[in-house]
Enzyme design. Structure first.
Site, PDB file in Angstrom:
ATOM      1  N   MET C   1       0.831  -1.190   0.000  1.00  0.00           N
ATOM      2  CA  MET C   1       0.000   0.000   0.000  1.00  0.00           C
ATOM      3  C   MET C   1       0.864   1.238   0.000  1.00  0.00           C
ATOM      4  O   MET C   1       2.049   1.178   0.288  1.00  0.00           O
ATOM      5  CB  MET C   1      -0.896   0.006   1.243  1.00  0.00           C
ATOM      6  CG  MET C   1      -1.853  -1.131   1.217  1.00  0.00           C
ATOM      7  SD  MET C   1      -2.620  -1.249  -0.403  1.00  0.00           S
ATOM      8  CE  MET C   1      -3.855  -2.444  -0.036  1.00  0.00           C
ATOM      9  N   CYS C   2       0.276   2.330  -0.247  1.00  0.00           N
ATOM     10  CA  CYS C   2       1.045   3.556  -0.409  1.00  0.00           C
ATOM     11  C   CYS C   2       0.195   4.718   0.093  1.00  0.00           C
ATOM     12  O   CYS C   2      -0.953   4.541   0.492  1.00  0.00           O
ATOM     13  CB  CYS C   2       1.360   3.781  -1.888  1.00  0.00           C
ATOM     14  SG  CYS C   2       2.042   2.317  -2.713  1.00  0.00           S
ATOM     15  N   ARG C   3       0.785   5.862   0.118  1.00  0.00           N
ATOM     16  CA  ARG C   3       0.085   7.110   0.450  1.00  0.00           C
ATOM     17  C   ARG C   3       0.448   8.129  -0.622  1.00  0.00           C
ATOM     18  O   ARG C   3       1.581   8.147  -1.107  1.00  0.00           O
ATOM     19  CB  ARG C   3       0.527   7.653   1.825  1.00  0.00           C
ATOM     20  CG  ARG C   3       0.280   6.724   3.021  1.00  0.00           C
ATOM     21  CD  ARG C   3      -1.176   6.695   3.461  1.00  0.00           C
ATOM     22  NE  ARG C   3      -1.903   5.639   2.787  1.00  0.00           N
ATOM     23  CZ  ARG C   3      -3.199   5.392   3.002  1.00  0.00           C
ATOM     24  NH1 ARG C   3      -3.907   6.118   3.872  1.00  0.00           N
ATOM     25  NH2 ARG C   3      -3.814   4.437   2.342  1.00  0.00           N
ATOM     26  N   VAL C  86       4.438   8.167  -1.465  1.00  0.00           N
ATOM     27  CA  VAL C  86       5.369   7.332  -0.690  1.00  0.00           C
ATOM     28  C   VAL C  86       4.909   5.889  -0.809  1.00  0.00           C
ATOM     29  O   VAL C  86       3.727   5.586  -0.733  1.00  0.00           O
ATOM     30  CB  VAL C  86       5.455   7.771   0.793  1.00  0.00           C
ATOM     31  CG1 VAL C  86       6.117   9.144   0.899  1.00  0.00           C
ATOM     32  CG2 VAL C  86       4.104   7.781   1.485  1.00  0.00           C
ATOM     33  N   ASN C 112      -2.406   3.713  -5.366  1.00  0.00           N
ATOM     34  CA  ASN C 112      -2.367   2.991  -4.109  1.00  0.00           C
ATOM     35  C   ASN C 112      -3.300   1.806  -4.282  1.00  0.00           C
ATOM     36  O   ASN C 112      -4.515   1.984  -4.394  1.00  0.00           O
ATOM     37  CB  ASN C 112      -2.843   3.894  -2.955  1.00  0.00           C
ATOM     38  CG  ASN C 112      -3.089   3.114  -1.680  1.00  0.00           C
ATOM     39  OD1 ASN C 112      -2.510   2.039  -1.492  1.00  0.00           O
ATOM     40  ND2 ASN C 112      -3.948   3.632  -0.814  1.00  0.00           N
TER      41      ASN C 112
END
Lengths: 261, 261, 261, 261
Positions: C1-3, C86, C112
């Site tokens: 996962m990411c932001r 990120v 994401n």
């Protein structure tokens, strides 16, 4: 803050201690439990002893959890005495030279802790490194400076005495002008035969330190990598001493009141 | 040794000067012509001035020739005054903190040269950095130490005087005990308005330095990035001075005999 | 996962949105709140539009929290439309080419989410990339492959339609042979003028997506970077559409039942 | 282009072959002599066999000449069969996954060469990788794709036959539509027991390949690392075969005219 493991015992592949355990150091790099820093993603390092007179080092700036090389090396490197460390930086840059362990001659050192107000005290700590060792000052951390000061204070003759001497000077420094800066020093030191692990703090709570002993094997860690009940906590202001072919001992670091606190 | 370019003039994208020319700095990173090091692959950096009171920095350890980010940034960053540098290390580690340019307050500095026997003289050069600036000592190079010494010697009041003072002290250092260590100092310095480029050596041949002037534009380089005939060589022991909105001047760095040589 | 965060509005320095807020993207890199991955330390990236016809990119493998370059660039880069991301890797390597955003011609994309059982489905997803775009396949992530498939499905004519088409095909793929693999797709897409943000999932819960609108400014985020009450959640299976100089709209991604689920 | 060395013989530390010789691979990384690329600074790698059933890998993106880890590992790693490689990229990104050697099961492969017009032919070469091996496609190079195609063509049963089959298909590809793209293939392959080194080209001059034999020891190299007279050139279109405990043999890669040229 950081997390680390030091192993002395039968020659073994590192993976059984560094990457495989349920709560291994690599797991701790992304989620440590007994640390003020949950994430220890600011680089990592391995140090070990083999046939060569000087120890080997592998240090990298990327987080341990994503390093493919680390997995291969932990599977293929074997040693009777090795260190592994994951770093949570406390103000200095993420470079390989700032990653632990540090090597100087036969000696390896790694650290979890800090010298408070490092920017202000750095010069005074660096002044504790003898000229002859100053070319070994490759990075900018407090940890490396303290290590080189210890080497310079007579590590070959008396490693505990040299450490004691440097910690005494550091205590004077952090207490100068009544400022009572924090100092934490939970570290491992080895010459390839003997393993020492220190737990100390001044004006602060000491970082955690545990060990386990099984026959000739002694393993010191920042926090246990499994839930077995045989981990023993090293008390603050004490040293774990595991001399070659000797059983581990816990000895007080300072006789009462001598640290200059 | 290293290669660099310093630009002052109309606000422009960096790419026209750093990546596009036939013999651009990026080309020089893999094959420089007027350098003892043909390959300048030990990291690189950009420094520039914009709206923010402090200059920007982009420094990387990988060779300039393979950095995709560098190409994008040289296309998208614009400035009226910027520095670019490709590094060939002379003994210190390949870390971002050892890459040029270095920044301190409003000042940017980059360097092609070295202090001979750095391991032996390092401590003495670092001692020239005032306490207040020592926290800005992020790396371990001779170049950064010399820069911080210059900042500490009164750069804001008189940048050429401060440089002269530090070079004078360095000349004494390298000549101590009759050892006549080599010292090479071909560098650029700016506060965002004025650009200075120095060419100096003691006990050695000075590294090359050229410039070109076209209207308000002044470009200083280690070696020309094209074959046009208008590059002017700066003589050894001289400074190129390009003050804001003023034409470039070449002035002697030392009055005859005052460098302490 | 990411932001991630996507900004469209007045030209601004990135720092006010990426590094300065209390719960900024850089803070989320070390401790995200609304994500299955608390740590997003597997690289990061910036993408932005300026004068040049193609967007700029800065992508790095180290964690955002320790990158000095990121702080300088967020201070000095200005844009009316930029992306920042990120990364928490879901199985593919930590390389710059696997970091978001991805660029193709005028288009930027960041994501994401994931395609379940990527190792098994990868070849089929890559087959959705037209030959002409396959040289733009620089990495190995599911995200980049899906983006290039969307570009190839007619992004210039109808970006929402192209995305819908590709998501429809992906839904068929993940449901093939009754396997019902998970698919999560919370992404941002832009051509430098218009900003689109998608929130979609198949066989799974959709990753979070919020936005805030203030005059001409529209900001879409994985999770709010401050505690202000004006963040609006985008519902699952909807698109945020912020066309140049138009107010933001939330539109359903699929008419009921047409996703092939 | 690249430079490499493959060693089979007595178990030894790598340093005697990789870092110590006068014209060692590390020296070749900054200045190779028999290569179109004088600088091989786009990453490097080590691959080796030990007790573990799978080979070890250490791959890094920085140039070999500045990697401190490489020096330590070459001193401390021992093997009876190891590969070392320094890379000069021919268009694909500098990532660890694009560095040689590549590993798949028991097999190691490294390569000096290229498939011409890779952007155009890549998809067709990747199509030669069987589905079961496609998850092992971690990077984007022609070299890795060709290796996985060879593994898929029956490497365990007949490594030379599998290579021959894939080279035959590649020859057809590069000659399709009368385009006569260049193909260079100078590579090493091993299963931990047997060592194979190929020298082949289509529509082009074959890259150099030499070997030296001394008792049980066989060393194959892109170019000699010392000036001793016992290096033997492998002729184009031939294979060096050094089966476990057998003397080295040079055999023709194709019977006359069968490469489909």
């Amino acid at each position: 803050m950081c997390r680390w493991i030091a192993y002395r015992g039968e020659t073994t592949a590192f993976e059984h201690y560094v990457t495989e355990p349920e709560h291994s150091l690599v797991t701790q790099s992304i989620r440590a439990l007994e640390s003020t820093a949950g994430t220890n993603g600011d680089g990592f390092g391995l140090g070990w002893y083999g046939d060569h007179p000087e120890p080997g080092l592998y240090r990298e700036t990327r987080p341990a959890w994503s390093d493919e090389n680390l997995r291969y090396l932990c599977r293929h490197l074997h040693s009777h005495l090795f260190f592994a460390h994951v770093r949570a930086a406390t103000g200095t840059a993420v470079t390989r030279q700032n990653c632990h362990p540090f090597a100087c001659g036969r000696w390896l050192f790694m650290h979890n802790g800090f010298v408070g107000s490092w920017n202000r005290l750095r010069r005074k700590v660096e002044a504790m490194i003898p000229d002859a060792l100053y070319p070994s000052r490759l990075g900018t951390t407090d940890s490396e400076a303290v290590f080189l000061a210890i080497v310079g204070a007579g590590i070959d003759q008396d490693p505990i005495g040299a450490t004691r001497k440097v910690l005494g000077s550091l205590c004077q420094l952090v207490n100068q002008d009544g400022l009572r800066e924090h100092l934490r020093f939970t570290s491992a030191l080895s010459n390839g035969h003997d393993l020492y692990a220190f737990r100390f703090a001044a004006n602060d709570r000491a970082n955690s330190l545990y060990y386990r002993e099984d026959g000739d094997q002694v393993i010191a860690v920042s926090e246990p990598y499994d839930r077995e009940p045989d981990w023993i906590e090293v008390p603050p202001d004490h040293v774990l001493v595991a001399r070659a072919s000797c059983a581990a001992e816990i000895v007080p670091l300072f006789a009462a009141g001598t640290a200059g606190l």
